[in-house]
Design a protein around this motif. Sequence first.
Motif, PDB file in Angstrom:
ATOM      1  N   LEU A 136     -11.571 -27.850  19.276  1.00  0.00           N
ATOM      2  CA  LEU A 136     -12.873 -27.797  18.600  1.00  0.00           C
ATOM      3  C   LEU A 136     -13.627 -29.096  18.847  1.00  0.00           C
ATOM      4  N   ILE A 137     -14.938 -29.010  18.799  1.00  0.00           N
ATOM      5  CA  ILE A 137     -15.762 -30.216  18.715  1.00  0.00           C
ATOM      6  C   ILE A 137     -15.871 -30.533  17.232  1.00  0.00           C
ATOM      7  N   GLN A 138     -15.712 -31.791  16.876  1.00  0.00           N
ATOM      8  CA  GLN A 138     -15.711 -32.148  15.445  1.00  0.00           C
ATOM      9  C   GLN A 138     -16.795 -33.155  15.118  1.00  0.00           C
ATOM     10  N   LEU A 139     -17.658 -32.775  14.174  1.00  0.00           N
ATOM     11  CA  LEU A 139     -18.685 -33.690  13.671  1.00  0.00           C
ATOM     12  C   LEU A 139     -18.442 -33.889  12.177  1.00  0.00           C
ATOM     13  N   HIS A 140     -18.341 -35.148  11.758  1.00  0.00           N
ATOM     14  CA  HIS A 140     -18.020 -35.439  10.353  1.00  0.00           C
ATOM     15  C   HIS A 140     -19.245 -35.996   9.638  1.00  0.00           C
ATOM     16  N   ALA A 141     -19.543 -35.428   8.476  1.00  0.00           N
ATOM     17  CA  ALA A 141     -20.777 -35.779   7.763  1.00  0.00           C
ATOM     18  C   ALA A 141     -20.507 -36.702   6.587  1.00  0.00           C
ATOM     19  N   GLU A 142     -21.419 -37.652   6.411  1.00  0.00           N
ATOM     20  CA  GLU A 142     -21.318 -38.558   5.262  1.00  0.00           C
ATOM     21  C   GLU A 142     -22.200 -38.094   4.110  1.00  0.00           C
ATOM     22  N   THR A 143     -23.305 -37.425   4.469  1.00  0.00           N
ATOM     23  CA  THR A 143     -24.291 -37.041   3.454  1.00  0.00           C
ATOM     24  C   THR A 143     -24.625 -35.555   3.590  1.00  0.00           C
ATOM     25  N   CYS A 144     -25.276 -35.026   2.566  1.00  0.00           N
ATOM     26  CA  CYS A 144     -25.679 -33.615   2.613  1.00  0.00           C
ATOM     27  C   CYS A 144     -26.705 -33.378   3.726  1.00  0.00           C
ATOM     28  N   GLN A 145     -27.534 -34.397   3.991  1.00  0.00           N
ATOM     29  CA  GLN A 145     -28.503 -34.274   5.087  1.00  0.00           C
ATOM     30  C   GLN A 145     -27.787 -34.127   6.422  1.00  0.00           C
ATOM     31  N   ARG A 301     -18.741 -40.392  13.480  1.00  0.00           N
ATOM     32  CA  ARG A 301     -19.288 -39.061  13.211  1.00  0.00           C
ATOM     33  C   ARG A 301     -18.595 -38.016  14.066  1.00  0.00           C
ATOM     34  N   MET A 302     -18.322 -38.403  15.314  1.00  0.00           N
ATOM     35  CA  MET A 302     -17.756 -37.442  16.254  1.00  0.00           C
ATOM     36  C   MET A 302     -16.298 -37.808  16.531  1.00  0.00           C
ATOM     37  N   PHE A 303     -15.386 -36.925  16.072  1.00  0.00           N
ATOM     38  CA  PHE A 303     -13.970 -37.184  16.336  1.00  0.00           C
ATOM     39  C   PHE A 303     -13.487 -36.454  17.570  1.00  0.00           C
ATOM     40  N   ARG A 304     -14.137 -35.329  17.895  1.00  0.00           N
ATOM     41  CA  ARG A 304     -13.822 -34.618  19.131  1.00  0.00           C
ATOM     42  C   ARG A 304     -15.123 -34.150  19.741  1.00  0.00           C
ATOM     43  N   PRO A 305     -15.391 -34.502  20.996  1.00  0.00           N
ATOM     44  CA  PRO A 305     -14.569 -35.377  21.808  1.00  0.00           C
ATOM     45  C   PRO A 305     -14.510 -36.768  21.193  1.00  0.00           C
ATOM     46  N   PHE A 306     -13.427 -37.492  21.438  1.00  0.00           N
ATOM     47  CA  PHE A 306     -13.308 -38.824  20.856  1.00  0.00           C
ATOM     48  C   PHE A 306     -14.105 -39.805  21.702  1.00  0.00           C
ATOM     49  N   PRO A 307     -15.102 -40.459  21.089  1.00  0.00           N
ATOM     50  CA  PRO A 307     -15.991 -41.324  21.883  1.00  0.00           C
ATOM     51  C   PRO A 307     -15.355 -42.693  22.128  1.00  0.00           C
ATOM     52  N   ASP A 308     -14.301 -42.719  22.936  1.00  0.00           N
ATOM     53  CA  ASP A 308     -13.498 -43.943  23.028  1.00  0.00           C
ATOM     54  C   ASP A 308     -14.259 -45.133  23.617  1.00  0.00           C
TER      55      ASP A 308
END
Lengths: 407, 310
Positions: A136-145, A301-308
Motif C-alpha cells: 500500500l501507499i501510506q499517507l499519515h495525517a496529523e490534522t483533520c484537514q 507524512r509518507m511512510f510508503r513509499p519510504f522517502p529515504d
Amino acid sequence: MNINRSNKRMLTGNKAAAWGARLAGVEYVPAFPITPQTEIVETLSQWFAGGTLKGKFTNMDSEHSMFMAAGSAAATGVRVFTASSSQGILYGMESLYTVTGWRVPFVMVNVSRGLATPITLEADHNDVMSTRDCGLIQLHAETCQEILDFVLMGYKIAEHPLVSVPVLVNMDGFVLSFSREPVVIPDEKSARDFLPAFQPAQPVFQASLPMARASAVFGGGTYTYFRIQQDLAVRQAETVFNETAVEFADRFGRHYEPLERFHLDDAEVVFVMSNSFATKGKSAVLRLRKQGVKAGLLKIRMFRPFPDEAVANALKGRAKVAVIDQNLAPGMGGITYPEIVAAMYGRDDCPQKILSVIGGLGGKDIKENDFLSIVEKLNDPESKGPVFLYDEGDWKQFQQMQKIAQL
Amino acid sequence: MTTTAEHHKKIKDLHPQEGMAPGSPLCAGCGGLEGIRLALKELGDNVLVCNAAGCFTLLSVYPFTPFKGSWLYTTMAAPVPAAQGVRDALDIRRSHNRLANEDDFQVMVVAGDGSSADMGLSPTSAAIHRGLDFIYFCYDNEAYGNTGFQLSGTSPFGSATQTTPVTGEHPAGSEIRKKDLFEIWKAQNPPYIATVSPREPIDLSNKFARAKTMKGPRLFICLSPCPTGWGVDPKDSLLVAKLAVDTGIFPLKEYVDGQVIHNRIPRKRIPVEKYLEPQKRFHHLFVPKRQDDIIAKIQAGVDRYWERYE
C-alpha cells in the motif's frame, strides 16, 4: 454552494475522511463497522441512501471480505473507498496483500487503534505498521484537514497510470477520529477539476475484454518479476505525490511534502514523529526553544513509499535525533526506527546519536515532560534505546488500580 | 417428482461450443474439471470466474488461461466477496451508463469443497443474505485435495484422509459425517441449488440452462471424483461418479421455489459397498478385515435419506 458563509466547518477526523470520499465522487463503498472508524462508513451510508452520492454502499460481513470487494470492484472500473481499523486490518490482511498485487487503485482510511492483546480502543500504530510491507501507499495525517486533503490526493496518486496501487490514509483513533477541528471543505467543482471521474489506466473487467488476472505463477523468476513491478509502482508514488501536491496547492492553497520540517533548519535536537501526536511534539519544540534548546521536529507524512533520501537530507548534520514510535515490535523496538537509521547509514553527516523512543502506546498521552526526558536521554552518552515513555507516575497509577481491585 | 423443463434430452443436444480449452495442469480424470467444462458449454463465454485457492487455481497459470471468459484468482475464503465487488461495480457502471448491455457478464465463483464448506462459508452466507446475483460452482472431492487430501468439512464418514488416518484406535478413518452444504444453503432460501455429476451431462446441462435464466445466489455442488485422493484409476473416475448416484450416496436434486426435487430416484439402489470398495480411501473397510459395522452405518445413512422420498 455553502450553507455557511465560510467553507470552513468543524469536522471530526471521521467526517473529514467521509468528506474526502464524497468530494472524490466515490461510487462504491464496501463497509464493515469497527471502533473508532464506524462514523466514516455511517456517514457515507447516509449520503448514498439519501442520493448525495451515486453508486452503491454494501454492508460486508468482515474486513477480509470488504477489502476483497474493494479490490475486485476497482478491477471492474469504479472508484472505491473503504475504511477500517486495528483488528479489522489484521483480519483483512490477506485480502490487502492480495488486492495490492492486483495493481488496482482505491483509497482506504485506517483509523489507528492499538492491537490485542490486551484488547483496547485508543490510538497506536501497530495496526497501520502491520500493513507496511503489503504494497500500500501510506499517507499519515496529523490534522483533520490533512485527512480530507490526503483522501482527495490519494485518488490522484492511486489512479496514476504509473502507480495503480491502493492508498491508505492514516489517522489516529479518538485523538483525530472523534475530535472536531476547523476543516476547509473544497467546493465540489474545484474537487472535480482536480480529480476528474475515474478513468482506469489498466483494463477493467467487461465481456468484450476477457482477461485472466492474478493467475498463479510457478518459479521464483516469474514471481520476482511481478514483485519488482510492484516495488517500482510504489516507489513511483513519491514523485507522483510531489507532482500531485503542487497541483493541489495551486488549486487549494495547501502544500504538502512527504515530510514536514518544523523548526528544522538550525535544529540540533530533532524529534521524528508522525500523526496527531506530532502536534504535541511541535508544542514541545516551541517550549524547548524558549529554554534555549535548538529543537526541531521532522514529521513523516509518507511512510510508503519510504522517502529515504528526503529523510536523510532532513536529518543530515543534526547532533541528536529521537525517533518516537507509537508502536512496538516486541524484542526489537520501534518499527520505524530501523528505517530512519537505514536512511542515514553510511553518510558522513549522520547524526551523532539516533535514539529509539516508544510512546503513546494504546493512546497513552505523550506529555511535555516526556519530551524533556527524551532530551535528557539524548544528552546522556550512556543512554540506549528503546526508551519507553513510562515513568514512576505511570507505574504508581497501575499499582493503585490493582490495589483498588485488591489484586 | 421430476422436473419437466428439459432443454436437452440427448448428449448430441448439448452445445457444441466450449468455454474452455483442453489441456491444463489438473490431474487426469478430475471429475470437477469435466463438470466445469459442461457448465461453461451451457453458460457461454460471458462468464467471469472468481476462484478460491484450491485445485482449480492451477487452471490459470501465468501466462495461460484455458477460459474464453475472464478469471480472477482471489483467496481461499473470499471468492464470493470478490464476486460481490465485481457484480456491484457492473451494476454501478450500468446505472451510470458506463457499461453496454453486451459488456455485462455472469459472475461465477469456482471453489472446492474445503473453501465452500469451511473457510469461505461465512462470506458465502453473507452474500446469500444480500441476495448477490451469482452462480457458485463447488467442485466437491470431499477433502482438501490440492494439498494432498486432508480432511475437509465435506469428507464423508468412514473415509481415510491424510489427517484422519486409519489406525487400530480409529478403524473408520474419519469418524464424523459430511457437512450437508445443500441443506446449509437451503436454510437461507436462495432461488436455486442443485447437485450435479460429471457423469450426468444432460442433467447437469439442463440445470445450468435453468439456473442461467434466474437471478440471485445459485449453487451447484458437483461431485468430483478425485483419482489421486480417492485412489481410483483416472479411467474409472466417471464410473465411480455413476456408482455414487446409483447407490443413492449422491442424490441428484434441485431446490427451486422452496421445493426439493429429486431428478432421479434410484428405484433399486445398489449397495453402498459397490461404490466404496473400488476406492482406496475406503479400502480399510474391506481389507484386511471387512468392517461390516462401518459399512452398515454408511448404508443406514443412505437408506434413512431416501426413506423420506420413497
